[in-house]
Design a protein around this motif. Structure first.
Motif, PDB file in Angstrom:
ATOM      1  N   ASP A 136       0.679  -1.209  -0.028  1.00 62.45           N
ATOM      2  CA  ASP A 136       0.149   0.177  -0.205  1.00 62.45           C
ATOM      3  C   ASP A 136       0.311   1.148  -0.186  1.00 62.45           C
ATOM      4  N   GLU A 211      -9.189   3.946  -2.035  1.00 61.99           N
ATOM      5  CA  GLU A 211      -7.949   3.362  -2.832  1.00 61.99           C
ATOM      6  C   GLU A 211      -8.239   2.782  -4.295  1.00 61.99           C
ATOM      7  N   ASP A 243      -9.271   0.235   1.845  1.00 57.96           N
ATOM      8  CA  ASP A 243      -8.153  -0.040   2.961  1.00 57.96           C
ATOM      9  C   ASP A 243      -8.832   0.045   4.524  1.00 57.96           C
ATOM     10  N   GLY A 359      -2.769   4.207  -1.900  1.00 58.22           N
ATOM     11  CA  GLY A 359      -2.942   5.308  -0.855  1.00 58.22           C
ATOM     12  C   GLY A 359      -4.211   6.204  -0.632  1.00 58.22           C
ATOM     13  N   THR A 360      -4.657   6.589   0.121  1.00 59.75           N
ATOM     14  CA  THR A 360      -5.466   6.980   0.403  1.00 59.75           C
ATOM     15  C   THR A 360      -5.850   8.463  -0.852  1.00 59.75           C
TER      16      THR A 360
HETATM   17 MN    MN Z   1      -4.021   3.238   2.966  1.00 62.11          MN
END
Ligand code: MN
Length: 426
Positions: A136, A211, A243, A359-360
């Motif tokens: 991630d 994500e 996530d 990732g966000t």
């Molecule tokens: Mn994440």
């Protein structure tokens, strides 16, 4: 432009005008008929699933790469992923041709058509691949700045390395679940600021992270990096990823080695993999990078993707969900080629079916923040849902659903959704 991406293409299979799955999309997934039988690989078209194992068994994949092999009558995409871009393109071209409105081979073969075309409501979707390793990233500058400001203060929001390399951690593959899987609120250790000693109990600040993930193809041999210029050839396609994150556990445990139990209790994936080939028309420029990245992270041309992303929340007391976030994949600072190049530059090997996640994906405006942590600024600015309920973090019974799509001229290439509900701590 690749013929399979032609906006004027139409299928003989009925496709509703607002469908995520017109003939330009053709996402791959693994499904099982509710009536029984073994899982297999399928492609979504409108409100149907095309069973590729049936077509493979009767020799419809007759191109040079796929003719000698059997890869679709299995419960994962891994064997197909391992074949690489030549096989992926060949399969997509064959499927696109078979589904074209003016192609009679399948359209006019009632027996084969009935075996190969299954209504989507009659199937259950499974995880698309056996995912050996999951990484991630942390590639949204806005997200990293927001989170860093909250955890360390605005002066130290971005760590000194952040603008020089795509930060990531190795996630947990065993707890990856397919959309529709409900998750129990995790227990864990945390230390509220108001008390001296840590406490143990159910997480009190459960969150999601919006994500996008990418599945790896053949991968690379140990010791042989993938150059940024070749990286896109190593990725098969993309899915939506939630996530799930327990912020109280995360905040206490993350120093010095990063996320652990605050993350690894569950990560949800959408079941349909939208191929890089289907996404090709939606490539666009990402943010300008300053300082310039080191040469091994150099890329040229548009390396981001214009993918609309939304988060919908429905509490146990609401009749329908309310949208709480609109973002876009194109906001990411580090692009997927840079992520792949960085991941492998030390010789680390990626393998077929590995999952990398972005990732966000937070954007520049408060309504584009991709987590409740940011949307409510660590719970200090609760958001109001459609029925007047307030949320700082997720409560038991809350359902979180992400949607994603690329908007074409008169059609959309969509991801469907990834959804999951929070059950009480067990
Ligand atoms: Mn994440």
């Amino acid at each position: 432009m690749n013929l399979t991406n032609d906006p004027s293409l139409r299928s003989w299979v009925a496709v509703p005008p607002d469908s995520d799955c017109p003939i330009q999309n053709l996402p791959f997934g693994v499904f099982r008929r509710r009536a029984g039988g073994e899982p297999g690989v399928g492609v979504a078209i409108g409100e149907h699933v095309l069973d590729l194992a049936v077509l493979e068994a009767v020799g419809r994949f007759d191109g040079p790469v796929l003719r000698p092999v059997k890869v679709f009558g299995t419960r994962t995409l891994n064997a197909f992923l391992a074949l690489g871009r030549g096989a992926w393109s060949e399969a997509r071209a064959t499927i696109s041709r078979l589904l074209r409105h003016d192609e009679p081979a399948l359209r006019d073969n009632a027996t084969l058509r009935e075996r190969a075309l299954v209504p989507m409501q009659d199937v259950e979707m499974l995880l698309p691949a056996e995912i050996g390793d999951y990484t991630d990233f942390y590639s949204s500058r806005e997200h990293a700045t927001n989170v860093g400001s909250m955890f360390r203060g605005p002066d130290k929001a971005l760590m000194p390395n952040w603008l020089h390399l795509p930060v990531a951690y190795h996630g947990r593959a065993s707890s990856l679940v397919v959309s529709g899987t409900d998750l129990h609120r995790p227990h864990g250790q945390s230390k509220p600021e108001s008390v001296e000693a840590p406490v143990f109990g159910p997480s009190r600040s459960l969150d999601f992270e919006l994500e996008v993930g990418y599945l790896v193809g053949p991968g690379n041999a140990l010791g042989t990096p993938i150059p940024a210029a070749d990286a896109l050839d190593h990725l098969f396609g993309m899915v939506l990823v939630n996530d799930w994150s327990a912020r109280d556990i995360q905040a206490w445990e993350y120093v010095p080695l990063g996320p652990f139990l605050g993350k690894n209790f569950g990560t949800s994936l959408s079941p349909w993999v939208v191929t890089m080939e289907a996404l090709e028309p939606f490539r666009t420029d990402g943010p300008a990078q300053d300082p310039p990245p080191l040469p091994y992270l150099g890329t040229s041309g548009p390396m981001s993707y214009d993918i609309n992303l939304e988060v919908h929340l429905q509490s146990g007391r609401m009749d329908e969900p309310v949208r709480i976030c609109r973002s876009n994949f194109k906001y990411l600072y580090w692009n997927i080629a840079q992520q792949v190049a960085h991941h492998t530059v030390n010789g680390c090997n990626l393998r077929p079916g590995d999952l990398l996640a972005s990732g966000t994906v937070s954007g520049p405006t408060p309504d584009s923040f991709g987590s409740l942590l940011e949307l409510t600024w660590r719970g200090t600015r609760p958001i109001t849902l459609g029925n007047g309920e307030e949320r700082r973090f997720l409560e038991d019974g809350d359902r979180v659903t992400f949607r994603g799509w690329c908007q074409g001229n008169g059609y959309r290439v969509g991801f469907g959704e990834v959804t999951g509900r929070i059950l009480p701590a067990s």
